[in-house]
Design an enzyme around this catalytic site. Sequence first.
Site, PDB file in Angstrom:
ATOM      1  N   ARG A 239       0.951  -1.105  -0.023  1.00  0.00           N
ATOM      2  CA  ARG A 239      -0.028  -0.091  -0.222  1.00  0.00           C
ATOM      3  C   ARG A 239       1.001   1.354   0.042  1.00  0.00           C
ATOM      4  O   ARG A 239       1.989   1.451   0.661  1.00  0.00           O
ATOM      5  CB  ARG A 239      -0.895   0.036   1.231  1.00  0.00           C
ATOM      6  CG  ARG A 239      -2.235  -0.733   1.471  1.00  0.00           C
ATOM      7  CD  ARG A 239      -3.250  -0.167   0.296  1.00  0.00           C
ATOM      8  NE  ARG A 239      -4.274  -0.905   0.141  1.00  0.00           N
ATOM      9  CZ  ARG A 239      -4.777  -2.068  -0.695  1.00  0.00           C
ATOM     10  NH1 ARG A 239      -3.649  -2.498  -1.424  1.00  0.00           N
ATOM     11  NH2 ARG A 239      -5.738  -2.416  -0.364  1.00  0.00           N
ATOM     12  N   GLU A 268      -2.338   7.602  -4.516  1.00  0.00           N
ATOM     13  CA  GLU A 268      -2.740   7.253  -5.943  1.00  0.00           C
ATOM     14  C   GLU A 268      -4.050   7.187  -6.093  1.00  0.00           C
ATOM     15  O   GLU A 268      -4.794   7.391  -5.314  1.00  0.00           O
ATOM     16  CB  GLU A 268      -2.180   5.669  -5.967  1.00  0.00           C
ATOM     17  CG  GLU A 268      -3.197   4.752  -5.041  1.00  0.00           C
ATOM     18  CD  GLU A 268      -2.457   3.130  -5.174  1.00  0.00           C
ATOM     19  OE1 GLU A 268      -1.356   2.962  -4.729  1.00  0.00           O
ATOM     20  OE2 GLU A 268      -3.397   2.585  -5.497  1.00  0.00           O
ATOM     21  N   HIS A 286      -0.723  -0.242  -9.711  1.00  0.00           N
ATOM     22  CA  HIS A 286      -1.483  -0.962  -8.602  1.00  0.00           C
ATOM     23  C   HIS A 286      -2.284  -2.212  -9.178  1.00  0.00           C
ATOM     24  O   HIS A 286      -3.349  -2.282  -9.382  1.00  0.00           O
ATOM     25  CB  HIS A 286      -2.618  -0.214  -7.936  1.00  0.00           C
ATOM     26  CG  HIS A 286      -3.142  -0.852  -6.622  1.00  0.00           C
ATOM     27  ND1 HIS A 286      -3.234  -0.245  -5.451  1.00  0.00           N
ATOM     28  CD2 HIS A 286      -3.177  -2.169  -6.306  1.00  0.00           C
ATOM     29  CE1 HIS A 286      -3.824  -0.885  -4.501  1.00  0.00           C
ATOM     30  NE2 HIS A 286      -3.539  -2.015  -4.969  1.00  0.00           N
TER      31      HIS A 286
HETATM   32  C1  GLV Z   1      -5.158  -4.744  -3.438  1.00  0.00           C
HETATM   33  O1  GLV Z   1      -4.280  -3.892  -3.439  1.00  0.00           O
HETATM   34  C2  GLV Z   1      -5.730  -5.702  -2.503  1.00  0.00           C
HETATM   35  O2  GLV Z   1      -5.549  -5.259  -1.352  1.00  0.00           O
HETATM   36  O3  GLV Z   1      -6.360  -6.799  -2.939  1.00  0.00           O
END
Ligand code: GLV
Length: 327
Positions: A239, A268, A286
Amino acid sequence: MKAKILVARATFPDVIERLQQQFDVESNQDDKIFSAAELHEKMQGKDAVVITSSEKLSAEVIAANSHLKAICNVAVGYNNIDVAAATSAGIMVTNTPDVLNETTADYAWTLLMANARRVSESEHYLRAGKWKNWRFDQFLGADVHGATLGILGMGRIGQAIARRSMGFDMQVIYHNRSRLTPEQEAHANHARYVSKEELLRGADHLILVLPYSAQTHHIIGAAELALMKPSATLVNIARGGIVDDIALIAALREKRIASAGLDVYENEPALHPDFLTLSNVVLTPHIGSASEKTRRAMADCASANLVAALSGVQPPNLINPEVIQMK
Ligand code: GLV
C-alpha cells in the site's frame, strides 16, 4: 422483494448478470469515478455496496449510511474503509483474502527481477532509439540468485514470495509483528526471523507486504532507507503510505539505494511527479493481483460474501464478526 445493491465499479459483465438474478443491482459498468458525495447519494436505499480499494468510506460517510447491511470490498486490504465506524453502525465489512496470494507473490517477483536487471530502464533506452552498440558494461544489474531476500510483513503473501526464492538459492530474512511457527518458516525457504534493523541492513532485495494502518504509516522513511545497502533494491506491492515517497525519491536520486519497484503510492492514482524523472524505479499502476483468473476469483469471493450477508448467513470473509455478536 429483491434486496438492492450498488456495485460501485465496473466488473466482468457476467458477474453483474449473476448478481441481477438475486438482487436489484445498480452497476457502474462505465466505471465513472464517484466523488464521496456521489457515492453517498448512490448508497441511499441500498442494502449493500460492493467497492474496490479506490473507494474511500470514511467514518462520516458510513455514519450517514447506517442503513447498509454490508460493505463488500473487492480487495484483501481494507484501509479504505473505517471498519470501526462500520462496526458501530452494525454494518458487516468483508474482503477477498487468499484468492490473490499467489498472483500477488508472482507480481512481487516481477518487480524484483525487473528492478534487479534494469528491465524498464533498458527498454526505455531501446525504445528511445538510443541503442547504437552492444556494450560489455551496459545496464549492469544485481544478481538475484544467491542473494539475501528480505520480507517485511510475513503473512500469506509474504510466505508465498519466500517460497518462490527456493529456486534462486536465496537466503530469506523477515520481520513481522509475530514470528512464524518453525513449520511455516521451514516452508518459507527456511526464513530467518530478524529485527527490523537487521532486515534493513541485511537485505539485498527487500519486499514490503504490510497492510496499511496508523502503525505502518511511513514505516519505511529516511532513517530506514539510510540503513539499507547502497546496492539494495526495494519493492512495494502492499500500500502507498507504508513508504514515505519523498524520502524514497531522495534515496533513489542520490543512489543511496540502487532501485525500487513500486505498484502503490501515497495519494494514488496521483503519484509524486519526481518519480517520473528517475530512471532507477519501475512504476506500475496498482496491478499486483491483476491476472484474469485472480480478478475473477476476487469478484466471485466478493459476490459470495455479499450473498451470505444478505441471506442472514455469516459471510466467509467477515472482517468485523463483532457485528453479528451485537445482534
Ligand atoms: C489490492 O491492493 C488488494 O488489497 O487486494
